[in-house]
Design an enzyme around this catalytic site. Structure first.
Site, mmCIF file in Angstrom:
data_model
loop_
_atom_site.group_PDB
_atom_site.id
_atom_site.type_symbol
_atom_site.label_atom_id
_atom_site.label_comp_id
_atom_site.label_asym_id
_atom_site.label_seq_id
_atom_site.Cartn_x
_atom_site.Cartn_y
_atom_site.Cartn_z
ATOM 1 N N GLY A 60 2.215 -2.517 -9.839
ATOM 2 C CA GLY A 60 2.665 -1.468 -10.750
ATOM 3 C C GLY A 60 4.150 -1.228 -10.507
ATOM 4 N N MET A 62 -1.834 -2.969 -3.554
ATOM 5 C CA MET A 62 -2.891 -2.491 -2.664
ATOM 6 C C MET A 62 -3.139 -3.386 -1.439
ATOM 7 S SD MET A 62 -5.403 -1.154 -5.740
ATOM 8 C CE MET A 62 -6.521 -0.209 -4.728
ATOM 9 N N GLU A 63 -2.282 -4.393 -1.231
ATOM 10 C CA GLU A 63 -2.539 -5.322 -0.107
ATOM 11 C C GLU A 63 -1.313 -5.688 0.723
ATOM 12 O OE1 GLU A 63 -3.290 -6.253 -3.373
ATOM 13 O OE2 GLU A 63 -5.358 -5.527 -3.309
ATOM 14 N N GLU A 105 -5.233 -13.763 -10.121
ATOM 15 C CA GLU A 105 -3.901 -14.006 -9.555
ATOM 16 C C GLU A 105 -3.783 -15.416 -8.963
ATOM 17 O OE1 GLU A 105 -2.584 -9.579 -8.079
ATOM 18 O OE2 GLU A 105 -4.280 -10.500 -7.078
ATOM 19 N N ASP A 128 1.987 -3.248 -15.007
ATOM 20 C CA ASP A 128 1.879 -1.897 -15.585
ATOM 21 C C ASP A 128 2.935 -1.000 -14.937
ATOM 22 O OD1 ASP A 128 -0.456 -2.203 -13.341
ATOM 23 O OD2 ASP A 128 0.572 -0.287 -13.182
ATOM 24 N N ILE A 183 -2.428 3.302 -8.689
ATOM 25 C CA ILE A 183 -1.523 4.400 -9.078
ATOM 26 C C ILE A 183 -1.461 4.476 -10.607
ATOM 27 C CG2 ILE A 183 0.821 5.325 -8.848
ATOM 28 C CD1 ILE A 183 -0.830 5.148 -6.190
#
Ligand code: ADE
Length: 237
Positions: A77, A181-182, A11, A205, A161
């Site tokens: 996601g 997640m952050e 990233e 995704d 997920i």
């Protein structure tokens, strides 16, 4: 100085590629990259995956480098039918979808003993990021197809997920349009430090049963799109 936090090297890659480097320093197990990006002083870091690593990185960045703003950049996601791979989400607010003290009567996502549930990003920064996406679209900077950009709720948790069931729970509970997640953890650190922040994520995704296949195929494309936006934002700041 502007702080940029990514969870993973993939990233940060296209962001770091554009930097005029001015040194590296390590604290709390995190490497901080100093330099100029598109004419702005920046400090960039790869925090690692998940809320704990993200919080360590954000708090350390604040104490050691005193940024005036932190932006969390990367991939997510999709939780919205309107957002496909490579499209972009700007967080209006963030919530920890795995914070659950409902057994004690606390709303899901709210931290017991505090009023923290949804944490709002800087309106000025989110509007500027949105304008950058519109300008990049007008220049055809994302390739053949224009990217869609939505502002909304991003839900963060220590889970990748990858099923319809998990996805549905988060959408129903938080009306979120993307998961990662952050972000909410960085939001909480900035909130307690009274520091403006924003989270910008491109979709890798659809956070359902296809996510395991799609994520590795599209993470690089999504990361490149989010990096384009940040670079344009800095250039025009
Ligand atoms: N980051 C990118 N895709 C994700 C997903 N499906 N779940 C959590 N974090 C993500």
């Amino acid at each position: 100085m502007i702080g940029i936090i990514c969870a993973m090297q993939e990233e940060l890659k296209e962001i770091k590629a554009g930097m005029e480097p001015d040194g590296e320093l390590s604290y709390s197990g995190v490497d901080f990259y100093l330099g100029k990006l598109e004419g702005q002083e920046v400090v960039c870091a790869v925090c690692g995956v998940g809320k704990v690593f993200a919080a360590i990185c954000a708090q350390t960045m604040i104490l050691k480098f005193h940024p005036s703003l932190i932006i969390n950049v990367g991939v997510a996601g999709s939780l919205s039918k309107s957002l496909g791979v490579a499209d972009i989400v700007i967080a209006r607010r963030l919530v920890q979808h795995d914070m659950d003290v409902t057994a004690l009567g606390v709303p899901r996502g709210q931290i017991l003993g505090s009023d923290i549930q949804y944490i709002f990003t800087s309106e000025e920064i989110r509007d500027a990021l949105f304008s950058s996406i519109m300008m990049l679209n007008a220049q055809g900077a994302f390739g053949k197809r224009e990217v869609k950009a939505l502002q909304g709720t991003i839900a963060s948790g220590d889970q990748f997920i990858s099923s319809k069931g998990q996805k549905q729970l988060i959408v129903e509970e938080f009306d979120a349009i993307a998961c990662e997640m952050e972000g909410a953890s960085i939001a909480q650190v900035c909130y307690v430090n009274k520091l403006p922040f924003c989270v910008l994520r491109a979709i890798s995704d659809s956070a359902d049963d296809s996510a395991k296949m799609d994520y590795p195929a599209f993470v690089e494309l999504a990361a490149a799109n989010s990096a384009k936006v940040i670079r344009h934002f800095l250039k025009n700041r």
